[in-house]
Scaffold this motif. Sequence first.
Motif, PDB file in Angstrom:
ATOM      1  N   GLY A 186       0.865  -1.166   0.000  1.00  0.00           N
ATOM      2  CA  GLY A 186       0.000   0.000   0.000  1.00  0.00           C
ATOM      3  C   GLY A 186       0.902   1.216   0.000  1.00  0.00           C
ATOM      4  O   GLY A 186       2.023   1.167   0.513  1.00  0.00           O
ATOM      5  N   VAL A 192      -4.297   7.859   0.842  1.00  0.00           N
ATOM      6  CA  VAL A 192      -3.942   6.555   0.270  1.00  0.00           C
ATOM      7  C   VAL A 192      -3.851   6.709  -1.240  1.00  0.00           C
ATOM      8  O   VAL A 192      -4.825   7.059  -1.897  1.00  0.00           O
ATOM      9  CB  VAL A 192      -4.988   5.481   0.653  1.00  0.00           C
ATOM     10  CG1 VAL A 192      -4.651   4.150  -0.024  1.00  0.00           C
ATOM     11  CG2 VAL A 192      -5.046   5.323   2.165  1.00  0.00           C
ATOM     12  N   ASP A 199      -3.574   0.903  -3.050  1.00  0.00           N
ATOM     13  CA  ASP A 199      -3.856  -0.085  -1.992  1.00  0.00           C
ATOM     14  C   ASP A 199      -4.650  -1.259  -2.555  1.00  0.00           C
ATOM     15  O   ASP A 199      -5.781  -1.507  -2.149  1.00  0.00           O
ATOM     16  CB  ASP A 199      -4.648   0.610  -0.866  1.00  0.00           C
ATOM     17  CG  ASP A 199      -4.692  -0.197   0.421  1.00  0.00           C
ATOM     18  OD1 ASP A 199      -3.773  -1.006   0.648  1.00  0.00           O
ATOM     19  OD2 ASP A 199      -5.641   0.002   1.197  1.00  0.00           O
ATOM     20  N   LEU A 236      -3.868  -0.789   3.732  1.00  0.00           N
ATOM     21  CA  LEU A 236      -4.071   0.473   4.449  1.00  0.00           C
ATOM     22  C   LEU A 236      -5.535   0.693   4.799  1.00  0.00           C
ATOM     23  O   LEU A 236      -5.860   1.166   5.888  1.00  0.00           O
ATOM     24  CB  LEU A 236      -3.539   1.634   3.603  1.00  0.00           C
ATOM     25  CG  LEU A 236      -2.058   1.566   3.267  1.00  0.00           C
ATOM     26  CD1 LEU A 236      -1.644   2.704   2.348  1.00  0.00           C
ATOM     27  CD2 LEU A 236      -1.212   1.581   4.531  1.00  0.00           C
TER      28      LEU A 236
END
Length: 325
Positions: free
Chosen positions: A44, A157, A160, A165
């Motif tokens: 991630g 993020v 991912d 995550l």
Amino acid sequence: MSDPKAHMTIPAPGKGLDIAREYWTEWGRSWLASRYADLLSNIGVGLFSGSDVLCADDALSRDHGWGPRFDVFRVDEDGISNESLQSEMRNAAPAEWSGVRNRFQFTPSIQVHTACEYFGSFFTNHRLPESLDDWVCCRNALANLESHLHYIRHGAVFYDPKGILGDIQAKLRNYPEDIWFLRMAQLCYDVAHYGEYNFCWRLAKRKDPIASEIAIGNFQHAVMALAIVMDHDYAPYWKWIHHVFQSCAIAGQLDAYLFEVSTTIEYERRATLVTSICKTLMKELVKRDIVPEDLDDGSGLPLFFQAQAYLTSRIGDSAIKALMR
């Protein structure tokens, strides 16, 4: 693979997060695909620190930890160690992106972590919580932990694919209910201690300038943190708490008071403002059924001390309840 030099003359976007996301998408991902393609499905990538993650960055934020940077999170170190991967990526990374240079002397632009170890390191027992017992050990560090929790919940993020995550963010999205009551009880104590009691009943009458500034600052912090926590969120680092507070449901009712109490030096006016802030905040706690309308027990104690006692009584777990000072 994108040519890093092709991007060096592009004017920098207004926010560091735009640069960071592009740095990963157009350079980092391509580099990993060319060298360690198997890793791409088991990582991630994102950011969980810095003013840019909160969209609070400005021109003054650019001296460190800003711009072309990202963190890589792994389940384990299978195939290559985190240290080796991090070293390779830093050595290969372009020193400039979108007209912004990396600032290695302050914050490394690329960091590689094992996800559970990194996020678990913020807790006193160095692991992600699995039960209330894992929160008990954080009793003396809850206020510091809270800022990290805010960054985890609101972290950026970038990539991912396996939800490494996302799963951690979901796990830590809110305090467990007993910890939520505990944290609100702690903050109610601070509202009373620094505001209702010490400032209004003592410092404003003594006209003590230095102690008054300390009390007002702590009072404002407690008020904003309580507003954020009662929204089932986490209060961030003090420097960014007002930025985050402005998005709270109650901010529109309190912000003008908070601003004026910071800018006026007249003691009686400040005491009036502190009282108004407390009344407004208490009405909201009652409205949300966090404390009862008939909270006042007639003891004469400041209401937020009484709110602290009531919220402590709502904690079901005896070990958690014992943490309240």
